[in-house]
Design a protein around this motif. Structure first.
Motif, PDB file in Angstrom:
ATOM      1  N   ASP A 253       0.616  -1.494  -0.388  1.00 27.57           N
ATOM      2  CA  ASP A 253       0.078   0.243  -0.751  1.00 27.57           C
ATOM      3  C   ASP A 253       0.827   1.225  -0.251  1.00 27.57           C
ATOM      4  OD1 ASP A 253       0.924  -0.184   2.398  1.00 27.57           O
ATOM      5  OD2 ASP A 253      -1.271  -0.233   3.517  1.00 27.57           O
ATOM      6  N   GLY A 254       2.291   1.245   0.117  1.00 32.93           N
ATOM      7  CA  GLY A 254       3.059   2.366  -0.304  1.00 32.93           C
ATOM      8  C   GLY A 254       3.347   2.564   1.575  1.00 32.93           C
ATOM      9  N   LEU A 255       3.109   2.428   2.292  1.00 30.95           N
ATOM     10  CA  LEU A 255       3.972   2.443   3.598  1.00 30.95           C
ATOM     11  C   LEU A 255       4.792   1.902   4.130  1.00 30.95           C
ATOM     12  CD1 LEU A 255       0.275   2.970   5.785  1.00 30.95           C
ATOM     13  CD2 LEU A 255       1.114   4.681   4.721  1.00 30.95           C
ATOM     14  N   CYS A 256       5.691   1.954   5.079  1.00 29.87           N
ATOM     15  CA  CYS A 256       6.583   1.514   4.953  1.00 29.87           C
ATOM     16  C   CYS A 256       6.443   1.128   6.446  1.00 29.87           C
ATOM     17  CB  CYS A 256       8.188   2.926   5.369  1.00 29.87           C
ATOM     18  SG  CYS A 256       8.904   3.586   4.411  1.00 29.87           S
ATOM     19  N   GLU A 257       7.352  -0.397   6.206  1.00 32.18           N
ATOM     20  CA  GLU A 257       6.628  -0.998   8.002  1.00 32.18           C
ATOM     21  C   GLU A 257       8.724  -1.544   8.364  1.00 32.18           C
ATOM     22  OE1 GLU A 257       4.571  -4.374   7.503  1.00 32.18           O
ATOM     23  OE2 GLU A 257       5.711  -5.284   5.574  1.00 32.18           O
ATOM     24  N   PHE A 258       8.947  -2.481   9.044  1.00 32.08           N
ATOM     25  CA  PHE A 258       9.830  -2.289  10.025  1.00 32.08           C
ATOM     26  C   PHE A 258      10.141  -4.437  10.234  1.00 32.08           C
ATOM     27  CE2 PHE A 258       9.274   1.733  11.637  1.00 32.08           C
ATOM     28  CZ  PHE A 258      10.488   2.335  10.986  1.00 32.08           C
ATOM     29  N   HIS A 259      11.092  -4.823   9.556  1.00 35.03           N
ATOM     30  CA  HIS A 259      11.766  -6.059   9.910  1.00 35.03           C
ATOM     31  C   HIS A 259      12.611  -6.468  10.120  1.00 35.03           C
ATOM     32  CE1 HIS A 259       8.063  -7.787   6.709  1.00 35.03           C
ATOM     33  NE2 HIS A 259       8.307  -6.910   6.225  1.00 35.03           N
ATOM     34  N   ARG A 260      12.406  -7.210  11.545  1.00 34.15           N
ATOM     35  CA  ARG A 260      14.089  -7.783  12.222  1.00 34.15           C
ATOM     36  C   ARG A 260      14.452  -8.911  11.054  1.00 34.15           C
ATOM     37  NH1 ARG A 260      13.675 -10.478  17.042  1.00 34.15           N
ATOM     38  NH2 ARG A 260      12.498 -12.355  15.260  1.00 34.15           N
ATOM     39  N   VAL A 261      15.659  -8.792  11.366  1.00 32.35           N
ATOM     40  CA  VAL A 261      15.818  -9.933  10.236  1.00 32.35           C
ATOM     41  C   VAL A 261      17.176 -10.406  11.192  1.00 32.35           C
ATOM     42  CG1 VAL A 261      15.338  -8.732   8.196  1.00 32.35           C
ATOM     43  CG2 VAL A 261      17.558  -8.316   9.319  1.00 32.35           C
ATOM     44  N   ALA A 262      18.157  -9.646  11.693  1.00 29.53           N
ATOM     45  CA  ALA A 262      18.784 -10.938  12.691  1.00 29.53           C
ATOM     46  C   ALA A 262      18.868 -10.183  14.347  1.00 29.53           C
ATOM     47  CB  ALA A 262      19.922 -10.324  11.691  1.00 29.53           C
ATOM     48  N   VAL A 263      19.508 -11.337  14.733  1.00 28.75           N
ATOM     49  CA  VAL A 263      20.047 -10.522  16.543  1.00 28.75           C
ATOM     50  C   VAL A 263      22.142 -11.512  16.504  1.00 28.75           C
ATOM     51  CG1 VAL A 263      17.699 -10.721  17.177  1.00 28.75           C
ATOM     52  CG2 VAL A 263      18.681 -13.042  17.171  1.00 28.75           C
ATOM     53  N   GLY A 264      22.089 -10.935  17.235  1.00 27.50           N
ATOM     54  CA  GLY A 264      23.461 -11.269  17.897  1.00 27.50           C
ATOM     55  C   GLY A 264      23.665 -12.583  18.580  1.00 27.50           C
TER      56      GLY A 264
END
Length: 961
Positions: A253-264
């Protein structure tokens, strides 16, 4: 994130949404009152004692627990605005500011860093072990109980302010390090339950910090980020370091969203380590090593925290002083002060913990820092080297994600050309209250990614995000996340942070991805394209692995097992039973996996051509003690014998214990086994040994044919199962052996009685504390009585009493029982010392010497660190050994066990005492090689390890220390 139980209607519809930062150094509670408009995040100012009789409200609750000594304070001065909850607890205790301040004066009565202890694998985290090496009169607490006290304080404070809205009825979010393992999460759930909070949700601290940034910029956050950007959250708190990568993506829909991709990975490395390093620096600068008592050094650490904050804070002076009070009647006159300059702080802390390294640099794998207070600190102190490793580990993952995003929605590439380079950075944790340390991290990142051809840095790249106060951000973000759970606010898409794998059976070294990273709680994966053979009606193991670096594997992917990328988890061990009377040993089955709302992994095995299914849950509780249950596959890797040879060996055992055409005498069995297997017994592999154990258990009832049969059976069972761990389902084998033998010996022959003692010693590594205590208890009184009567003890006793050989084996067994309480082990050590001093002792000198080495060892073979005897207690043991006149090699080995350096101040002997031991070892050529262990630390050779155990280890197995 995980939940304690599925959110109930009362929780999701509660008036308040609460976020709790259960920190290593400080806690904070934030909340949102949904009945106010606008709904804003507020901080609970918590009443707490700041001095005896003085209560103030503070925005944070220091994570410290202090128990006062009798007469140290009046009970009336510790009263809070609520009544003390019932239960088994010291009445003269406090948490918060007063606990922290009082602990600076008397650190041996102070519990700190309980959160770090929750993830310490080498101790029993459910046992009352804190304060570590505290005063003898203390009511000690487990790491779980200490954490529960802080949560309980918040609950009582809350209910004083809102008596009609109990905290347990609100929606509660508790923050945890992103790298907390499953066991530490389970223990935090247990702490919440004990505090009266039965329903909680977890969120990772770096995520919570980022939610705090979203909440702070809720009106304009979209203008501050753009699709394709990578956000690095670096969280260095009091006890842990966490790295998290979040990617900004554009939705359809054109809006931004955040994706957590990695943890240490989990790192016990934080502000506590900086304080400790500074204390060591002061100690070395003023030549105070071996001059400060444990109490004085602990006090120095607390004062170095203030020194650090002064010299790394805004407008620091050129130098600052720390005053260390003396003790006794001349307290003031004996006080000492030590000066540290700003330049020294730079060299010790900034360059030591945040060096400007290269992106290719890697942290040391062997400890190069301090190992204080029993905590398993990260091997390397350089946080920037861990950061370099983290970014490089995820370079391929980030590159693949960018390619996928660009294929579906162009123009989503990272602003940076390098996929490992973050575009934005969010600092979190008390360490970054210092702008000096923040600037050093930014400088290092720009050194890696932002230099032009001339070598100058582009400072406009890798910009910092601001989320407000560091000490409150995590709690604020947790409260905001609670609203996100209700469908309000901006969500970070953050599924499973790791990929989970199931190792396939047989001789394969491959693992199947059963739960891919990114999957959401409640989601199920059905691996219907693959079929497996499922073993029924026999003990089986499902080895599990996880990876925080292989984040793009899809469900059903088969990969080779690489220890660099995969970490073993406690396996599922069970017997899959069927009601059918006639059942094949294996059936074709399919597998499905589900990530529960609790964060646990459920596996389901489903019959392919039928309706039967078996549900399996990963049991993290079995590893709560010391993680010994996490099978490493050592034994299986040692190789196997040909099936024909194994069958011949099993037939020989049956011919010995069951009537056969070619019966064997018990004394003939071992030589014939070596002949049949064409190998000496010390070279028999663990897999072969466990196979022979199975046959021995099949003939267990026939061991009663004679005393010689029973003695041989006991001897061989212990030999085949030693050291009680190392091969899949050894815990089940040990339990079966215990059930078969305990109290069920048929013959009262001295040799039979001695062999069962040898058996328990050999498999002691697989016996839990309760079984060890049950076995040892009746023998302790026998040894005490015998030592009182001396060598002629049987003249005045029943002639069927224990022989000298039996008593010696009892003492060896006691030494091997590392899970006995510290008090019991100390008492047994006294008996061994007494035996050495008796000229007519009924216990042989060799047995007393060997057991003293195990009683006084600095590093257990398999037991918990909380059972290690204090340096003060073992000093008399060293004196007894060095003057006993026993075999030089055996005495030297025991001395080295007791004096071996660990770099843990509370376990290590004083330098002067270790030098005395080294001098003794160097006087004897056969023990000179042990001197290095005493001076520098290290591991015993395989040959010495066998002597230490009292048996050669099976091939392929090694000591756990």
């Amino acid at each position: 994130m995980t939940t304690l139980s599925p959110a109930s209607p009362s929780a999701t519809g509660s008036r308040f949404v609460v976020g709790i930062d259960l920190g290593t150094t400080n806690c904070a509670l934030a909340f949102i009152d949904t009945q106010t408009s606008p709904e804003t995040v507020q901080i609970l100012s918590t009443p707490q004692l700041v001095a005896p009789g003085v209560i103030e409200k503070r925005e944070t609750l220091p994570s410290f627990h202090y128990e006062f000594a009798a007469g140290e304070v009046a009970a009336a001065d510790l009263k809070l605005p609520w009544s003390q909850p019932p239960g088994d607890r010291p009445q003269l205790s406090a948490v918060g500011v007063l606990a922290r301040e009082q602990g600076g004066l008397n650190p041996q009565r102070l519990i700190s860093s309980a959160k770090s202890w929750l993830c310490h694998h080498a101790v029993d985290r459910t046992a009352a072990i804190l304060p570590w090496q505290g005063d003898d009169d203390l009511h000690k607490l487990s790491p779980v109980a200490a954490s529960s006290r802080y949560l309980e304080h918040y609950r009582l404070a809350w209910e004083t302010q809102w008596p009609y809205n109990p905290l347990a009825d609100q929606q509660i979010v508790i923050t945890l390090p992103a790298s907390f393992d499953e066991i530490a999460r389970e223990l935090t759930i247990k702490a919440a339950r004990e505090a009266g909070l039965p329903r909680v949700t977890f969120i990772e601290e770096p995520q919570a910090a980022f939610y705090a940034w979203i909440e702070r910029h809720r009106a304009d956050w979209e203008s501050r980020v753009q699709p394709g950007q990578k956000i690095l959250v670096i969280d260095v708190g009091g006890g842990t370091t966490d790295f998290t990568l979040i990617r900004v993506q554009k939705r359809t829909d054109g809006l931004c969203e955040f994706h957590r991709v990695a943890v240490g990975q989990h790192l016990i490395l934080g502000g506590d380590n900086l304080d400790l390093a500074l204390a060591h620096f002061v100690e070395q600068k003023y030549n105070l090593e071996d001059k400060l008592s444990h109490r004085e050094f602990s006090s120095l650490i607390r004062k170095c925290r203030v020194l650090k904050e002064t010299l790394l804070g805004p407008n620091p002076p050129e130098s600052a002083k720390v005053i260390l009070a003396g003790s006794g009647s001349k307290l003031l006159s004996s006080s000492r002060q030590y000066e540290v300059t700003r330049e020294e702080i730079q060299n010790c802390l900034v360059d030591g913990f945040f060096p400007v390294c290269e992106l290719k640099d890697r942290p040391a794998s062997h400890p190069i820092g301090f190992r204080e207070f029993g905590l398993a600190y990260a091997p390397d102190a350089a946080i920037t080297r861990y950061l370099a490793q983290f970014l490089e580990q995820h370079r391929a993952t980030l590159s693949e994600l960018e390619q996928r995003a660009n294929a579906t929605q162009p123009q989503q590439n990272s602003v940076s050309a390098d996929p490992a380079c973050p575009d934005l950075i969010l600092f979190n944790g008390g360490v970054f209250e210092s702008t000096v340390l923040k600037d050093r991290v930014l400088h290092t990142l720009r050194h890696w990614f932002c230099q032009d051809s001339s070598g100058s840095q582009a400072t406009e790249k890798i910009q910092e995000l601001d989320h407000g106060r560091l000490d409150l951000a995590v709690a604020r973000g947790a409260a905001y996340f609670g609203m996100v759970k209700r469908g309000l606010g901006v969500k970070i898409v953050a599924g499973l942070a790791r990929s989970y794998y199931l190792q396939l059976g047989g001789k394969t070294n491959e693992a199947l991805c059963v739960l891919p990273a990114g999957i959401e709680p409640g989601a199920e994966v059905d691996l219907q394209d693959q079929r497996f053979w499922l073993l029924l009606s026999q003990p089986v193991e499902f080895p599990l692995w996880c990876s925080s670096t292989r984040l793009t594997d899809r469900a059903g992917t088969l990969i080779p097992i690489d220890r660099e990328q995969l970490t073993p988890l406690p396996p599922i061990r069970t017997v899959l039973k069927s009601r059918r009377e006639t059942e094949a040993s294996r059936i074709p089955a399919q597998l499905s996996a589900r990530l529960t709302e609790l964060g646990t992994l459920d596996l389901s095995c489903r019959e392919c051509d039928g309706t039967r299914s078996w549900n399996l849950a990963v049991d993290v509780r079995s590893a709560t003690h010391t993680d010994l249950a996490a099978h490493q596959g050592q034994g299986e890797q040692a190789g196997v014998f040909e099936d024909q040879l194994q069958q011949q060996a099993m037939k020989l055992i049956e011919n010995t214990f069951r009537p056969a055409d070619e019966p064997l005498l018990p004394r003939e069995l071992m030589p014939r086994l070596s002949e049949a297997l064409a190998a000496p017994r010390d070279s028999w592999s663990p897999v072969l040994l466990r196979s022979l154990w199975t046959t021995l258990m099949d003939v267990a009832a026939q061991r009663s044919r004679s005393a010689a049969h029973e003695a041989r059976w006991l001897n061989l069972v212990g030999f085949c199962l030693r050291p009680g761990y190392g091969v899949a389902i050894d815990d089940w084998r040990v339990a079966e052996t215990w059930k078969t033998i305990s109290g069920k010996l048929t013959h009262a022959d001295p040799q039979v009685r001695a062999e069962v003692l040898v058996l328990w010693r050999r498999i002691s590594g697989g016996l839990n504390a309760g079984i060890q205590q049950a076995i040892a208890a009746p023998y302790i009184s026998l040894v005490k009585t015998a030592l009182k009567r001396g060598l002629d003890h049987r003249k005045s006793a029943n002639k069927s009493g224990p022989t000298s050989h039996e008593l010696s084996e009892m003492m060896r067994m006691f030494g091997a029982f590392e899970e006995l309480s510290k008090a019991t082990r100390s008492e047994l050590a006294s008996l061994a010392e007494f035996s050495l001093q008796q000229k007519n002792s009924p216990i042989t000198m060799d047995a007393a010497i060997w057991s003293l080495g195990r009683f006084g060892q600095r590093t257990p073979v398999y037991g918990s660190l909380n059972h290690v005897l204090s340096p003060e207690r073992v000093e008399s043991m060293l004196a007894a050994l060095m003057t006993c006149g026993g075999p030089i090699g055996l005495v030297g080995l025991s001395l080295a066990q007791i004096a071996r350096r660990t770099h843990d101040r509370f376990r290590d002997l004083p330098q002067s005492l270790r030098e005395e031991v080294v001098q003794w070892l160097n006087q004897h050529p056969e023990t000179e090689d042990l001197a290095k262990l005493v001076l520098e630390g290290g591991e015993f050779t395989q040959e010495s390890a066998g002597q230490l155990l009292g048996d050669q280890l099976p091939p392929g197995l090694s000591l756990m220390s």
